[in-house]
Design a protein around this motif. Structure first.
Motif, PDB file in Angstrom:
ATOM      1  N   GLN A 148      70.231 -41.231  12.923  1.00 25.44           N
ATOM      2  CA  GLN A 148      69.315 -41.070  14.048  1.00 25.44           C
ATOM      3  C   GLN A 148      68.318 -39.948  13.776  1.00 25.44           C
ATOM      4  O   GLN A 148      67.114 -40.071  14.050  1.00 25.44           O
ATOM      5  N   ARG A 196      65.380 -40.767  11.505  1.00 27.47           N
ATOM      6  CA  ARG A 196      64.280 -41.552  12.059  1.00 27.47           C
ATOM      7  C   ARG A 196      63.056 -40.664  12.310  1.00 27.47           C
ATOM      8  O   ARG A 196      61.940 -41.166  12.442  1.00 27.47           O
ATOM      9  N   ILE A 212      62.974 -47.278   9.227  1.00 33.21           N
ATOM     10  CA  ILE A 212      63.677 -46.820  10.422  1.00 33.21           C
ATOM     11  C   ILE A 212      62.866 -45.785  11.190  1.00 33.21           C
ATOM     12  O   ILE A 212      63.147 -45.530  12.360  1.00 33.21           O
ATOM     13  N   CYS A 266      60.856 -48.741  13.242  1.00 30.13           N
ATOM     14  CA  CYS A 266      61.512 -49.837  13.973  1.00 30.13           C
ATOM     15  C   CYS A 266      63.028 -49.720  13.844  1.00 30.13           C
ATOM     16  O   CYS A 266      63.548 -48.862  13.140  1.00 30.13           O
ATOM     17  N   GLN A 267      63.738 -50.637  14.512  1.00 37.32           N
ATOM     18  CA  GLN A 267      65.197 -50.579  14.508  1.00 37.32           C
ATOM     19  C   GLN A 267      65.858 -51.650  13.658  1.00 37.32           C
ATOM     20  O   GLN A 267      67.030 -51.506  13.299  1.00 37.32           O
ATOM     21  N   LYS A 268      65.130 -52.693  13.326  1.00 36.97           N
ATOM     22  CA  LYS A 268      65.754 -53.762  12.535  1.00 36.97           C
ATOM     23  C   LYS A 268      64.917 -54.056  11.296  1.00 36.97           C
ATOM     24  O   LYS A 268      63.698 -54.217  11.380  1.00 36.97           O
ATOM     25  N   ASP A 279      70.460 -53.271  11.320  1.00 34.34           N
ATOM     26  CA  ASP A 279      70.042 -53.256  12.719  1.00 34.34           C
ATOM     27  C   ASP A 279      70.586 -51.979  13.358  1.00 34.34           C
ATOM     28  O   ASP A 279      71.791 -51.831  13.552  1.00 34.34           O
ATOM     29  N   LEU A 280      69.684 -51.038  13.679  1.00 33.90           N
ATOM     30  CA  LEU A 280      70.121 -49.754  14.220  1.00 33.90           C
ATOM     31  C   LEU A 280      70.751 -49.883  15.602  1.00 33.90           C
ATOM     32  O   LEU A 280      71.569 -49.033  15.988  1.00 33.90           O
ATOM     33  N   GLU A 281      70.389 -50.897  16.349  1.00 36.50           N
ATOM     34  CA  GLU A 281      71.041 -51.097  17.650  1.00 36.50           C
ATOM     35  C   GLU A 281      72.535 -51.298  17.456  1.00 36.50           C
ATOM     36  O   GLU A 281      73.354 -50.802  18.238  1.00 36.50           O
ATOM     37  N   LYS A 302      62.070 -55.209  16.340  1.00 31.98           N
ATOM     38  CA  LYS A 302      62.512 -54.206  17.315  1.00 31.98           C
ATOM     39  C   LYS A 302      61.686 -52.936  17.120  1.00 31.98           C
ATOM     40  O   LYS A 302      62.209 -51.832  16.993  1.00 31.98           O
ATOM     41  N   ASP A 346      59.843 -49.951  17.934  1.00 36.28           N
ATOM     42  CA  ASP A 346      59.906 -49.077  19.104  1.00 36.28           C
ATOM     43  C   ASP A 346      59.144 -47.769  18.944  1.00 36.28           C
ATOM     44  O   ASP A 346      59.194 -46.907  19.827  1.00 36.28           O
TER      45      ASP A 346
END
Length: 562
Positions: A13, A16, A106, A109-111, A129-131, A171, A173
């Motif tokens: 995290q 990022r 990352i 985006c998350q994916k 996929d970070l989610e 994703k 963001d």
């Protein structure tokens, strides 16, 4: 055995927030494609239109496709692992560290999904996929083993038919700007960053449009948007041998590496007068952004800006009219303090001093030439004192206007022409001597229209001074209209060798504007009419006078009486 993505989701995290901007993040994926010997590299940005409640154009996904050599199952399985690279510390290409692509992804985006295929093989697929990584409990703790999976049908055109790689970011963001703005800026960034690869026949595409090269030196026009442009003047290349860090030296190999410095003066046609840097022609060529230097690492740009903490003369707007390209081999990464994400370069102090000593004398020469041209242009704007008469450069149109019979101006009523001319001349030529002003007064009085090339800040492209029947048109040469017109005229004259049509174009523009001034002068200042009536009368008079002036011009060309 499953490959661990990273030890801690919390650490991931924090990663990022690495030191990326969007374009340097995209560049890490593009770098991999270049390193994989791709000849066609395509980026597709998919975004939704702005909604009434939000002006932002949200990105749904960004796809990067290429026709490079592809990856084996083993390499594909580890390509999304932080810190892994099949080319780690390889300084022969534009990659090196092996963390850029996944860190860049990352950051935005998350994916991240990756498809890859070697020649004769099949398409293999894996993803992160970070989610799933950040969920509680985590549903993703390792990178999935690559599986056989077909490329999405709508993305097949982004990759090669027998080999290649497709990277999909979704994703999204952390979008920095509107989708459409990112697309246009990405074309500029890619065109400049990878210009040397474009000149080596690597093709780049953004949303289907082929990217043109952008040369900050303006000495190479091939494969740019303006291939017919005049080329800048390149100064003699300078070199600087610099020590290789001891830990990077190879036994028995060289102890220094050569840094190459190229500098140029942009074409005179693009910098005819002060203020031309804000013209449309300059903006289309990104000259308005050209303030600093370009630093290339193995041919790939890593900095386009003023060198941080530059200890030479301060950079000003005028510095956009010269270019500088500093090229070094990746073996000197430590001397240039290149980051592992290849965003920026900060030469060490000793190196910065050495670069300054090389660059500043040529920079001074370039700026002197720019100022000399502007001084000459400004002098021509006023008076040529070595001639019996004064010259505006618009004599052809002025003569046509003089030879065309027209009614007297309504604006002349009640005006003393001599007094108006005297007042205008003293204001316009406040610093000129009496003899020079008399020459201009004589010129103004001897013809109905005189055209002057001037420069001032503001949106007006022309001003008209009604001097009791001897009117003056002042062109604002800072306006983008005249810069664009001059670029077209020079293109016609230079590319086609067509002096006649270039001259004719200038004459027609002059007559068009003289016709407007004449139509304007035919309105009685005391007359009252509606806006509709005024515009209708202006259009009719303008068209009629323009026809008359063109008729006179044609008769003069044919050798018949006007």
């Amino acid at each position: 055995m499953a490959v661990s993505l990273v030890e801690s989701g919390a650490a991931l995290q924090s990663m990022r927030n690495s030191d990326f901007d969007a374009y340097s993040a995209y560049g890490e994926v593009i770098d991999n494609a270049v390193q994989a010997e791709a000849k066609n590299i395509r980026v597709q940005v998919t975004y939704d239109p702005a909604r009434p409640q939000s002006r932002r154009e949200p990105i749904r996904k960004i796809c990067f496709g290429d026709d490079g050599v592809g990856m084996s199952a083993e390499i594909l399985e580890r390509c999304l692992q932080l810190g892994y690279s099949s080319r780690y510390n390889d300084r022969t290409g534009i990659g090196r560290f092996g963390v850029g692509a996944i860190l860049g992804a990352i950051n935005q985006c998350q994916k991240v999904e990756v498809y890859s295929k070697e020649a004769g093989g099949e398409w293999l697929y894996t993803y992160v996929d970070l989610e799933q990584v950040f969920s509680d409990p985590p549903t993703m703790e390792s990178i999935p083993v690559p599986v056989s999976k077909a490329i999405p049908e709508d993305l097949k055109d982004l990759v090669g038919t027998d080999r290649g790689t497709l990277v999909i970011w979704s994703k999204y963001d952390r979008q920095p700007d509107d989708g459409s703005r990112i697309v246009e800026e990405l074309k500029v960034w890619v065109g400049r960053t990878y210009r040397h690869f474009i000149w080596k026949n690597v093709k780049f595409f953004v949303n289907g449009a082929q990217v043109a090269a952008i040369d900050p030196l303006y000495v190479k026009t091939e494969l740019t948007k303006f291939s017919a442009d005049p080329k800048g003047t390149e100064f003699k290349e300078m070199t600087l041998d610099w020590p290789i860090a001891r830990e990077d030296q190879v036994s028995g190999g060289p102890t220094t590496s050569t840094i190459r410095i190229r500098m140029s003066l942009l074409p005179a046609e693009l910098r005819p007068a002060q203020g031309a840097g804000n013209s449309k022609a300059a903006q289309e060529r990104y000259i308005d952004r050209n303030n600093g230097v370009s630093i290339l690492r193995n041919g790939r740009e890593v900095l386009y800006d003023v060198i941080p903490y530059w200890n030479g003369a301060r950079f000003e707007e005028i510095d956009r009219w010269w270019g500088c390209e500093i090229s070094f081999d990746a073996i000197l990464d430590k001397a240039f303090m290149v980051k592992n994400i290849k965003r920026g370069a900060l030469p060490m102090k000793d190196l910065k001093d050495a670069l300054r000593d090389k660059i500043e004398p040529t920079r001074k020469t370039a700026l002197e030439r720019v100022r000399e041209l502007w001084k000459q242009a400004k002098g021509e704007e006023h008076v040529q004192t070595n001639t019996e008469t004064v010259i505006t450069g618009h004599e052809a149109a002025e003569k046509v206007a003089k030879d065309t019979p027209t009614p007297k101006n309504e604006t002349s009523k009640g005006k003393n022409t001599d007094e108006e001319i005297d007042k205008f001349t003293k204001e316009w030529l406040a610093d000129a001597d009496e003899a020079s002003r008399k020459k201009w007064e004589s010129k103004f009085a001897g013809q109905p229209f005189t055209i002057l090339d001037a420069n001032w800040r503001g949106p007006e492209f022309m001003e008209v001074a009604h001097l009791g029947g001897s009117d003056v048109l002042k062109y604002n040469m800072r306006h983008s209209f005249f810069a664009e017109l001059e670029a077209i005229r020079v293109s016609i004259q230079g590319e086609q060798g067509d002096d006649n049509n270039a001259t004719r174009l200038r004459l027609l523009i002059d007559l068009l504007l003289i016709s407007f001034a004449k139509a304007q002068a035919m309105f009685d200042p005391k007359l009252t009419m509606t806006a509709e009536q005024l515009l209708e009368q202006l259009r009719m008079n303008w068209g009629n006078y323009l026809s008359n002036y063109i008729s006179t011009s044609k008769k003069s060309e044919d050798g018949t009486s006007a």
